[in-house]
Design an enzyme around this catalytic site. Structure first.
Site, mmCIF file in Angstrom:
data_model
loop_
_atom_site.group_PDB
_atom_site.id
_atom_site.type_symbol
_atom_site.label_atom_id
_atom_site.label_comp_id
_atom_site.label_asym_id
_atom_site.label_seq_id
_atom_site.Cartn_x
_atom_site.Cartn_y
_atom_site.Cartn_z
ATOM 1 N N CYS A 15 0.822 -1.208 0.000
ATOM 2 C CA CYS A 15 0.000 0.000 0.000
ATOM 3 C C CYS A 15 0.858 1.261 0.000
ATOM 4 O O CYS A 15 0.340 2.362 -0.166
ATOM 5 C CB CYS A 15 -0.931 0.009 1.210
ATOM 6 S SG CYS A 15 -2.077 -1.376 1.191
ATOM 7 N N TYR A 39 -6.490 -23.901 1.482
ATOM 8 C CA TYR A 39 -7.085 -22.647 1.936
ATOM 9 C C TYR A 39 -6.730 -21.536 0.931
ATOM 10 O O TYR A 39 -5.750 -21.659 0.193
ATOM 11 C CB TYR A 39 -6.549 -22.276 3.325
ATOM 12 C CG TYR A 39 -7.025 -23.206 4.410
ATOM 13 C CD1 TYR A 39 -7.996 -22.803 5.315
ATOM 14 C CD2 TYR A 39 -6.520 -24.502 4.532
ATOM 15 C CE1 TYR A 39 -8.451 -23.652 6.311
ATOM 16 C CE2 TYR A 39 -6.958 -25.365 5.520
ATOM 17 C CZ TYR A 39 -7.927 -24.943 6.410
ATOM 18 O OH TYR A 39 -8.387 -25.779 7.391
ATOM 19 N N ALA A 40 -7.503 -20.499 0.930
ATOM 20 C CA ALA A 40 -7.152 -19.359 0.078
ATOM 21 C C ALA A 40 -7.539 -18.074 0.801
ATOM 22 O O ALA A 40 -8.546 -18.022 1.521
ATOM 23 C CB ALA A 40 -7.857 -19.440 -1.274
ATOM 24 N N ASP A 77 -6.826 -11.042 -1.896
ATOM 25 C CA ASP A 77 -7.526 -10.449 -3.032
ATOM 26 C C ASP A 77 -8.035 -11.472 -4.040
ATOM 27 O O ASP A 77 -8.852 -11.131 -4.902
ATOM 28 C CB ASP A 77 -6.604 -9.465 -3.772
ATOM 29 C CG ASP A 77 -6.221 -8.271 -2.901
ATOM 30 O OD1 ASP A 77 -6.731 -8.170 -1.775
ATOM 31 O OD2 ASP A 77 -5.412 -7.445 -3.372
ATOM 32 N N TYR A 90 -14.622 13.801 23.594
ATOM 33 C CA TYR A 90 -14.754 15.189 23.185
ATOM 34 C C TYR A 90 -13.829 16.107 23.965
ATOM 35 O O TYR A 90 -13.792 16.074 25.190
ATOM 36 C CB TYR A 90 -16.199 15.684 23.351
ATOM 37 C CG TYR A 90 -16.286 17.191 23.316
ATOM 38 C CD1 TYR A 90 -15.806 17.892 22.210
ATOM 39 C CD2 TYR A 90 -16.785 17.921 24.386
ATOM 40 C CE1 TYR A 90 -15.829 19.284 22.185
ATOM 41 C CE2 TYR A 90 -16.824 19.305 24.360
ATOM 42 C CZ TYR A 90 -16.339 19.981 23.266
ATOM 43 O OH TYR A 90 -16.353 21.345 23.247
#
Lengths: 578, 578
Positions: free
Chosen positions: B42, B280-281, B284, B427
């Protein structure tokens, strides 16, 4: 319908505006003791510090603007002095001339707030002793600073207002000493997390004295103030700010015979109705339910006050609405840092009789490969039996209150640690990590609860250290010889480490297991607790008895730094305590 | 146990590390086609832009570091080419020499990711046409820029990667044109919210062409690139980045006969197991459940991939763990702004057949009296029948992704609008308002659902405007004469307003109701929608028929600005579309 509202800030102002939106024909009268309504009470310290420069910004709403927008009859500088519940009238005093009149109501909303607690000590009438609650208080302090140019200030009390004022007085170039009676600042934090706050204060030039019981004040001959301490030399300064907490303003309610609760706070049901069905009460003056425990609590914060004002208005207008409790979620800016928390501290969980545990982590606020990341310290308290999240505290810079808000939301849904691991949160390198700190907290708790790692704390280490690490007398204790294992890199270890700790870098551990004995109890630390967790997984699967030291060396350094410079009950000159 | 993992980034790397922590004795082999593992995928656009300057920062983990810390056999520049499910082996090809070997497994984890979609267009082999997926792609682009000093770039596709690259190329001083086939940028946003993104792009010098269908690429004689468009003049530039989406890498799974789903993605159960119980997978390449609808979905994001990797590892090691679906929570930095979303857009809610509505608000990120506040635009989509929150989108500066994270957490707990009003969030003036934007969204939805205000949108206004506001032909339509009422101040109105709107400032409204006719249908706007809501409450209670225009004039201005400068299917020279 005629609704009379006592108090025109936060809860009272919100109630008035909502009432009007719901009922254009209601007669709405607001009585406010000060000269201002709906003012920026949480912003007051920042006017003193100069971040907010314009007086008008603190008082965006005026009695006139409130009247023109909401057709509400706002009467400032008037005080409610007595409620006649039978006649359904309130005696109101005009503060200008002391004259009184009776105002009738169909429904009455009490939103009197809480006043700054003023202890009964000698010298409380000194001119240079201030408290901060109202706009008038703020202007008095700011005007004093402009006029007298104080060089030093003593702040008594290290809660929100005390610390916000310590920061803002420092911003004005004033040297501040904070005196805190208890062992640490900020009751919303546990002592270990408060250590980070202590360090931040000192880093910014604030002198912090803990365990400092104030016995009185004196005006010095040169015009300055002297604050007298029980167990240390007095502290001289040019001004004093007293911020030792707040007390619900419930005299009016008490005198009217309404049911009171904790510390005299007004008792209300979940519709914000008092023991009189025609009288509602909201804000800092009422007793609420602690959302996490269900117990009665006093939580003086603007968020709940505003929500309660709206809820009272809704119920008065026939819309059933309930206030289900407060978590006390709060955040405070402290110089360039942020301190936030929600729900229960360990101390509060213990007081509530809950079986709890906690995790400590030091995640980066966002991907470390993206510039400008900083790490925060995050403590998450959970219920042992269920994994339910009970509370969280965080200290750091950016992204701190985001994580507390997410955990506050999760707590609202009674989420468990496993739920935290599943939260689908926003990720891009400038904002977070693919596993957000909140996800990470969930994973760590899951590992603890599912028995994949045993954790100990630096308190445990300290307790053992007194008896001598590694040389624990086996005759005295059934515990095997204890070894502290530092699994950080050579460079980190060389910089500093725990005296007596064995050093094996994590990446060498598998090859050097022969240095360890299966007879030992091994407590492992790295910088934040993440690598030491990996080390524990390796050790345990190779048959060693081990535990991970929560928070790692980073947390140890912070708490040790705090301990090393604490002046508990000792004056700034280093004079010994009684 | 021997676990073979295909793909060493995100999901695959996470699975390997977790497997090792759970099982010190397992044999773990990771096959990675590129030369890098567990890299900062990323972060790649930010290396191109220069925010990340050090190549090593993108690749903090190396095959060697992964091996020394996790005792994982990482083999880079090797590719899995076929799975023999009966023999439980995978044929692996060494990319250096093309030689192949078979690797056995007890459990296989597929984490092949998704590849940049490459349409079948003429000129795709041009040297100056790039895609961005791997570290190698990144270095190729960065090296090209260093070497060739391109002055202009065309970015095809306005999703996350396209826009992040548009920003980062701009940061390098390159003039960027973004071509988007669809009517707006960012499929994670509705078109109205995307307008804010369009404006931000243009404000920072990016040329944006919407409705721009690319038909091919040509290398010009001077070495540059020409991008051919279906309905407009071609766009010339010194380089092209193609970012038109991603396609699951499922060839290996398909060839092995595993069940596939949407667009060829690998089907998995909630334990991340494929139709073969030993395979397994994650990441994306797999089809997931959309958490909000329960429908099958493709959501290519790092967060879910990492979570899934860990879940696969847990299940392989006998710890039952489920992936319960993805909300697609995401955030993107866009110059000095932030764009974030979670859950369903209106478009997605409509496609799912849900009865939905939405609110639009423009809250400040923190108290406006504290310096540095900025406003954000927040759109919250909810289910009409239940008030359940379905999704949210926000565009602004600071505090944007915090609100989306809070709403994402609320959605995880299937919270309703009323639950949002009750959230107890942090706040203090530098961080939020006493009523946080998320609380406000809840209040507004509650008012809509409980019938206290009727809202219309600018689309509704536009639809009516075509027929002439206030002069609508009563014979044609049963709707009474429609009047737009601007309730902002004189100054705001003078600056700009909707042509033909009547102007009565909110604070004067009660005194000037005689200007209005009870026969009219009155649509009210202010700047953000808050004052106009108050106006609607006044009007309705005085017997007028009225509606609040969601988003107010601020939103109108943004969307109108976008419309006014859109060059849909029109070349940068202003040539008309076909």
């Amino acid at each position: 319908m005629k609704v009379l509202i006592i108090g025109g800030v936060a809860g009272g102002a919100t109630a008035a505006a909502r009432l009007r939106r719901l009922d254009e024909t209601a007669e709405i009268v607001v009585i406010e003791r000060t000269g201002y309504v709906s003012y920026a009470n949480c912003g007051l310290p920042y006017y003193v510090g100069g971040a907010i420069k314009d007086r008008a910004k603190l008082t965006l709403q005026t009695p006139e603007s409130f009247r023109s927008r909401f057709n509400v009859d706002v009467r400032v500088r008037q005080e409610a002095v007595a409620i006649d519940r039978a006649a359904k009238t309130v005696a109101i005093r005009r503060l200008e001339d002391g004259s009184e009149y009776a105002e009738s109501y169909d429904k009455l909303i009490l939103s009197p707030g809480a006043k700054a607690t003023v202890p009964d000590l000698p010298g409380m009438d000194a001119k240079r002793l201030f408290t901060l609650r109202t706009v008038e208080d703020t202007f008095a302090i700011a005007d004093f600073i402009e006029r007298e140019h104080p060089r030093t200030a003593t702040v008594v009390g290290a809660g929100f207002i005390g610390l916000e004022m310590a920061e803002n007085l420092t911003e004005r170039g004033i040297k501040v000493t904070v005196l805190q009676r208890g062992g640490h600042a900020m009751p919303t934090l546990d002592g270990d997390m408060a250590a980070l706050v202590h360090n931040a204060l000192r880093e910014h030039g604030v002198t912090l004295m803990l365990g400092a019981g104030v016995t009185g004040f004196e005006e010095r001959e040169d015009g300055g103030m002297r604050t007298l301490l029980k167990s240390a030399a007095p502290v001289d300064s040019d001004m004093v700010l007293l911020s030792v907490g707040v007390t619900p303003e419930s005299d009016l309610a008490r005198d009217a015979g309404l049911d009171l609760g904790l510390r005299g706070a007004i008792k209300v049901d979940e519709h914000m109705r008092t023991s009189d069905p025609d009288i509602y009460a909201v804000g800092d003056a009422v007793q609420v339910k602690n959302f996490a425990t269900g117990d009665a609590a006093l939580i003086a914060l603007a968020g709940p006050a505003n929500k309660q004002g709206r809820i009272a208005a809704d119920n008065i207008c026939g819309i059933p609405r309930a206030f289900k409790g407060s978590q006390g979620s709060s955040v405070m800016k402290l110089f360039d840092g942020t301190v936030a928390s929600t729900g229960l501290t360990c101390k509060a969980a213990e007081a509530a009789g809950l079986g709890f545990d906690y995790v400590l982590l030091a995640p980066a606020n966002h991907a470390t490969y993206y510039p400008g990341s900083s790490s925060m310290t995050l403590k998450v308290v959970f219920e042992r039996s269920s994994g339910r999240i009970l509370g969280a505290q965080a200290v750091g810079r950016e992204g701190v209150e985001k994580r507390i808000d997410v955990i506050a939301t999760a707590m609202r849904a009674r989420m468990t640690a496993s739920d935290l691991t599943e939260l689908d949160l926003c990720y891009a390198p400038p904002y977070s990590s693919a596993k957000d700190p909140v996800n990470m907290a969930g994973y760590i708790i899951e590992n603890v609860l599912e028995g994949r790692v045993r954790q100990v704390t630096w308190d445990d280490v300290a307790a053992v250290a007194e008896k001598g690490i590694r040389d624990a007398d086996e005759a005295e204790s059934p515990r095997p010889p204890l070894v502290l294992l530092d699994c950080r890199t050579d460079g980190e270890f060389a910089r500093s480490h725990i005296e007596g700790a064995l050093h094996i870098p994590l990446d060498d551990l598998r090859d050097r297991l022969d240095l360890l004995s299966p007879d030992w109890e091994i407590w492992v630390y790295c910088q934040s607790g993440l690598r030491s967790y990996v080390a524990c997984r390796i050790l345990e699967q190779h048959g060693f008895s081990c535990a991970n030291i929560a928070g790692g060396y980073g947390f140890y350094e912070q708490t040790a730094l705090d301990r090393s410079v604490r002046t508990d009950g000792v004056g700034p000159c280093g004079m010994a305590a009684e």
